[in-house]
Design an enzyme around this catalytic site. Structure first.
Site, short mmCIF file in Angstrom:
data_model
loop_
_atom_site.label_atom_id
_atom_site.label_comp_id
_atom_site.label_asym_id
_atom_site.label_seq_id
_atom_site.Cartn_x
_atom_site.Cartn_y
_atom_site.Cartn_z
N ASP A 200 0.85 -1.20 0.00
CA ASP A 200 0.00 0.00 0.00
C ASP A 200 0.88 1.25 0.00
OD1 ASP A 200 -2.32 -1.45 0.10
OD2 ASP A 200 -2.59 -1.25 2.26
N LYS A 222 -4.38 2.62 -2.59
CA LYS A 222 -5.73 3.16 -2.73
C LYS A 222 -5.64 4.64 -2.32
CE LYS A 222 -8.37 -1.05 -1.79
NZ LYS A 222 -7.28 -1.99 -1.55
#
Length: 410
Positions: A200, A222
């Site tokens: 991430d 994200k």
């Protein structure tokens, strides 16, 4: 006559009688290893430290509240002599010698028949370091050598590439709040063993530079209101690479199960028959406030703290947070992913009875070199976020604890 070096050996003490004389700091340090070895421990001392007493109370050893007496070592396999009485130590040492009991003395290593090495364990391997030169017998030196070897084993730097161990399947690793030094030892070791890392944007990015060239890094970021890799695509990538026989690390920011969708990935892997190891991480919900000098609890100020997600506004039909109940709490409220919605969050809390003067702190890029703290109140936080250009990721702390530590509002 030259002194011969000690002969290193591993003692198997499970179920065997070990006698410890003295209940002070030396015993307190050595007892956990003896307990872990499964030894049948008798501790003889009129007094002990509170920690040693707790071991006795828990049934991990037998405490005889008296001084050493001749005959105490008769049936022992191993003895640790660590009293503050030199005469008792000498007498006990002589008894151990006469009964051929291996004996360690904390006050005079030269009179002992055994020495305690500096030890440490990493993934089933125990490292024990002894000094061979009596003239330079320095426990600090042996401890430094031990620590250096353990650090290399734990972060993978001491494992040659062709001997690199591999963990089959997927490891779901919490990378911590951002500072690469705050990942767990196990998490760092698994990264060193990986063939594929799916990461991430909130994971500790600096650790990626340490990966060998052959490691494939997949960006599963994200970004708020921006590009992202769909969760289904992440799940499929984990399964695909694991089925291909690769060692896969799913590197997440914070802890995998605190707003990290970690359980969704575990469920997908389980359904596919892929083994998964979960390595917890330090959550930003407590570590980032701490790094900014804010305790989430403090005696006389806050006896509880609540962590909520702020990515969905209070007036959004998708919200499952009871903001009215949160407004009635006296403790600390920690909001993650809430920078974009903080205005409506503050309005809602005030509407349900929270004082507009309630202190608020926003800690941006916590624990990293870019860390920044901005203070406000519920009444001013929306405007402060705009004027101070506060960006995600930021942890928001609401409550009186904001004013407790250094660097607080004037």
């Amino acid at each position: 006559m030259a002194e011969h070096p000690a002969y290193p050996v591993g003692l198997r003490l499970t179920g065997r009688r070990v006698v410890v004389l003295g209940g002070g700091q030396v015993a307190q340090r050595r007892l956990p290893s003896l307990i872990a070895a499964g030894a049948d421990i008798t501790l003889i001392s009129p007094e002990v430290t509170p920690s040693v007493e707790a071991m006795a109370t828990a049934g991990e050893l037998t405490w005889e509240k008296r001084p050493y007496e001749p005959g105490d070592l008769t049936t022992a396999w191993y003895a640790l002599i660590a009293t503050d009485d030199p005469d008792a130590n000498t007498q006990a040492s002589a008894e151990a010698e006469s009964h051929r009991v291996w004996c360690v003395r904390s006050d005079d290593a030269d009179q002992a028949t055994a020495w305690t090495p500096a030890t440490g364990t990493s993934e089933g391997v125990t490292i024990a370091v002894l000094t061979t030169d009596a003239k330079s017998r320095d426990p600090r030196h042996t401890a430094r050598v031990r620590d250096a070897v353990l650090a290399g084993l734990r972060d993978g730097t001491l494992v040659a590439p062709h001997h690199r161990t591999r963990t089959p399947g997927v490891s779901l690793v919490g990378g911590g709040p951002g500072d690469p030094d705050l990942i767990t030892v196990r998490g760092r070791r698994l990264l060193a063993e990986a063939d594929v890392v799916i990461t991430d944007h909130l994971g500790p990015r600096d650790l990626l530079a340490e990966l060998p060239p052959h490691v494939e890094v997949i960006d599963a970021a994200k970004l708020p209101y921006g590009r992202y890799m769909a969760q289904e695509a992440i799940n499929n990538a984990l399964i695909e690479h694991a089925r291909a026989g690769r060692s896969v690390v799913r590197l997440k920011g914070g802890d995998p199960f605190v707003y990290g969708r970690g359980m969704e990935e575990v469920q997908a892997l389980a359904a596919a028959g892929i083994p998964c190891t979960v390595v917890p991480g330090i959550s930003s919900s407590i570590s980032v406030p701490g790094a900014a000098g804010i305790p989430v609890t403090h005696r006389g100020v806050a006896q509880e703290f609540t962590v909520v997600s702020g990515h969905v506004a209070p007036d959004d039909e998708r919200s499952t947070v009871d903001w009215a109940a949160l407004a009635r709490l006296n403790g600390t409220l920690v909001v993650l992913m809430g920078v974009g919605k903080i205005g409506r969050i503050a309005e809602t809390l005030i509407a349900h009875g929270k004082s507009p003067d309630t202190p608020v702190a926003l800690v941006q890029e916590g624990t990293t070199t870019a860390q920044r703290r901005v203070d406000a109140t519920l009444a001013t936080v929306d405007e402060t976020v705009r004027t101070q250009d506060v960006k995600s990721p930021a942890v928001i702390v609401i409550g009186e604890v904001v004013t407790v530590g250094p660097g607080t509002m004037a």
